[in-house]
Design a protein around this motif. Structure first.
Motif, PDB file in Angstrom:
ATOM      1  N   PHE A 232       0.844  -1.202   0.000  1.00 22.58           N
ATOM      2  CA  PHE A 232       0.000   0.000   0.000  1.00 22.58           C
ATOM      3  C   PHE A 232       0.881   1.254   0.000  1.00 22.58           C
ATOM      4  O   PHE A 232       0.643   2.192  -0.758  1.00 22.58           O
ATOM      5  CB  PHE A 232      -0.941  -0.016   1.202  1.00 22.58           C
ATOM      6  CG  PHE A 232      -1.833   1.182   1.282  1.00 22.58           C
ATOM      7  CD1 PHE A 232      -2.912   1.328   0.425  1.00 22.58           C
ATOM      8  CD2 PHE A 232      -1.596   2.183   2.218  1.00 22.58           C
ATOM      9  CE1 PHE A 232      -3.732   2.441   0.485  1.00 22.58           C
ATOM     10  CE2 PHE A 232      -2.415   3.304   2.295  1.00 22.58           C
ATOM     11  CZ  PHE A 232      -3.480   3.431   1.414  1.00 22.58           C
ATOM     12  N   GLU A 233       1.912   1.265   0.843  1.00 19.57           N
ATOM     13  CA  GLU A 233       2.822   2.415   0.899  1.00 19.57           C
ATOM     14  C   GLU A 233       3.590   2.569  -0.411  1.00 19.57           C
ATOM     15  O   GLU A 233       3.798   3.687  -0.899  1.00 19.57           O
ATOM     16  CB  GLU A 233       3.792   2.280   2.080  1.00 19.57           C
ATOM     17  CG  GLU A 233       3.131   2.428   3.432  1.00 19.57           C
ATOM     18  CD  GLU A 233       2.385   3.745   3.601  1.00 19.57           C
ATOM     19  OE1 GLU A 233       2.916   4.803   3.213  1.00 19.57           O
ATOM     20  OE2 GLU A 233       1.242   3.720   4.112  1.00 19.57           O
TER      21      GLU A 233
ATOM     22  N   LYS B  46       1.400   4.190  -2.962  1.00 17.08           N
ATOM     23  CA  LYS B  46       1.330   5.642  -2.773  1.00 17.08           C
ATOM     24  C   LYS B  46       2.590   6.310  -3.325  1.00 17.08           C
ATOM     25  O   LYS B  46       2.518   7.381  -3.937  1.00 17.08           O
ATOM     26  CB  LYS B  46       1.129   5.986  -1.292  1.00 17.08           C
ATOM     27  CG  LYS B  46      -0.254   5.632  -0.784  1.00 17.08           C
ATOM     28  CD  LYS B  46      -0.669   6.299   0.516  1.00 17.08           C
ATOM     29  CE  LYS B  46       0.285   6.172   1.632  1.00 17.08           C
ATOM     30  NZ  LYS B  46      -0.268   6.560   2.950  1.00 17.08           N
ATOM     31  N   GLU B  47       3.738   5.676  -3.143  1.00 18.21           N
ATOM     32  CA  GLU B  47       4.988   6.215  -3.685  1.00 18.21           C
ATOM     33  C   GLU B  47       4.968   6.193  -5.214  1.00 18.21           C
ATOM     34  O   GLU B  47       5.384   7.146  -5.868  1.00 18.21           O
ATOM     35  CB  GLU B  47       6.171   5.403  -3.159  1.00 18.21           C
ATOM     36  CG  GLU B  47       7.516   5.956  -3.577  1.00 18.21           C
ATOM     37  CD  GLU B  47       8.680   5.149  -3.021  1.00 18.21           C
ATOM     38  OE1 GLU B  47       9.765   5.233  -3.619  1.00 18.21           O
ATOM     39  OE2 GLU B  47       8.517   4.448  -2.001  1.00 18.21           O
TER      40      GLU B  47
ATOM     41  N   GLN C 204       2.285   6.329  -7.099  1.00 16.41           N
ATOM     42  CA  GLN C 204       1.352   7.384  -7.511  1.00 16.41           C
ATOM     43  C   GLN C 204       2.040   8.755  -7.494  1.00 16.41           C
ATOM     44  O   GLN C 204       1.871   9.552  -8.415  1.00 16.41           O
ATOM     45  CB  GLN C 204       0.142   7.387  -6.586  1.00 16.41           C
ATOM     46  CG  GLN C 204      -0.884   8.437  -6.945  1.00 16.41           C
ATOM     47  CD  GLN C 204      -2.016   8.487  -5.924  1.00 16.41           C
ATOM     48  OE1 GLN C 204      -1.835   8.185  -4.750  1.00 16.41           O
ATOM     49  NE2 GLN C 204      -3.182   8.883  -6.388  1.00 16.41           N
ATOM     50  N   LYS C 205       2.836   9.012  -6.468  1.00 16.09           N
ATOM     51  CA  LYS C 205       3.552  10.287  -6.357  1.00 16.09           C
ATOM     52  C   LYS C 205       4.546  10.444  -7.515  1.00 16.09           C
ATOM     53  O   LYS C 205       4.626  11.508  -8.146  1.00 16.09           O
ATOM     54  CB  LYS C 205       4.275  10.348  -5.003  1.00 16.09           C
ATOM     55  CG  LYS C 205       5.019  11.640  -4.748  1.00 16.09           C
ATOM     56  CD  LYS C 205       5.658  11.619  -3.355  1.00 16.09           C
ATOM     57  CE  LYS C 205       6.361  12.908  -3.028  1.00 16.09           C
ATOM     58  NZ  LYS C 205       7.701  12.993  -3.526  1.00 16.09           N
TER      59      LYS C 205
ATOM     60  N   LYS D  21       2.760  11.151 -10.741  1.00 14.98           N
ATOM     61  CA  LYS D  21       2.277  12.534 -10.789  1.00 14.98           C
ATOM     62  C   LYS D  21       3.413  13.493 -11.142  1.00 14.98           C
ATOM     63  O   LYS D  21       3.228  14.454 -11.875  1.00 14.98           O
ATOM     64  CB  LYS D  21       1.653  12.901  -9.437  1.00 14.98           C
ATOM     65  CG  LYS D  21       0.891  14.179  -9.449  1.00 14.98           C
ATOM     66  CD  LYS D  21       0.098  14.353  -8.165  1.00 14.98           C
ATOM     67  CE  LYS D  21      -0.860  15.509  -8.317  1.00 14.98           C
ATOM     68  NZ  LYS D  21      -1.798  15.600  -7.214  1.00 14.98           N
TER      69      LYS D  21
END
Length: 195
Positions: A14-15, A18-19, A21-22, A25
């Motif tokens: 999960f973490e 998120k990384e 996704q960052k 972006k």
């Protein structure tokens, strides 16, 4: 305990997501040309495929002969209304527009579709007719490639792998099929040579 290790690993994944996704972006975009595709309505270029949105997800499908691509198509099709609320989505393959639409209708797919015919577009994007997706951005009639991914067994883009993993079934234990047949209790033809 295995259960605690599983939960810890899920949290790490999960973490990491998120990384990822960052990073996606923040990823630097690169300009691409306005490629031309074939559709049921004639020629269409990449800019036209954006329609009224500024982002376009192009799903690369190997065509009607690939069971794996069909699996991804089936899954993504179920999310299509959600995706299209914010970005344009088109599925491309080397198949002709007529072949694409017939196959899509047989699968109940609602994708907008376009054919690259295995030519310039696929050669330039370096997918070598492999399944995956590219996210393009439109700014002032210029097109930029923002992010891309490659699809493959066990990837994060097809949720079935996670559910099979819960059952202890890996991508080496199972292969998708175009359709699944359940053997009836009695076969009227005697059932010879049927597995």
């Amino acid at each position: 305990m295995a259960k605690n290790k599983i939960r810890d690993l899920e949290n790490k994944i999960f973490e990491l997501m998120k990384e990822l996704q960052k990073l996606q972006k923040e990823n630097v975009k690169s300009e691409v040309k306005n490629y031309v595709f074939s559709t049921l309505n004639g020629k269409s270029n990449l800019l036209e495929l954006f329609e009224d949105k500024d982002k376009l997800l192009v799903i690369h499908n190997m065509g009607q002969g690939c069971r794996y691509c069909t699996l991804w198509g089936d899954g993504i099709n179920s999310f299509l209304p959600h995706l299209e609320s914010i970005i344009s989505v088109v599925l491309v393959s080397k198949d002709s527009p007529k072949e694409q639409r017939k196959f899509a209708n047989d699968r109940n797919w609602n994708f907008k579709m376009a054919s690259h015919k295995g030519k310039e577009y696929m050669k330039d994007v370096n997918f070598d007719n492999s399944p995956g997706a590219v996210l393009y951005i439109r700014e002032n009639n210029k097109i930029y490639r923002k992010n891309d991914c490659v699809f493959g067994p066990g990837d994060i883009y097809c949720s079935i792998w996670s559910f099979l993993n819960l059952a202890g079934i890996s991508d080496s234990d199972w292969t998708p099929q175009f359709s699944y047949w359940k053997r009836p209790e009695k076969l009227d033809d005697g059932g010879k040579n049927v597995i």
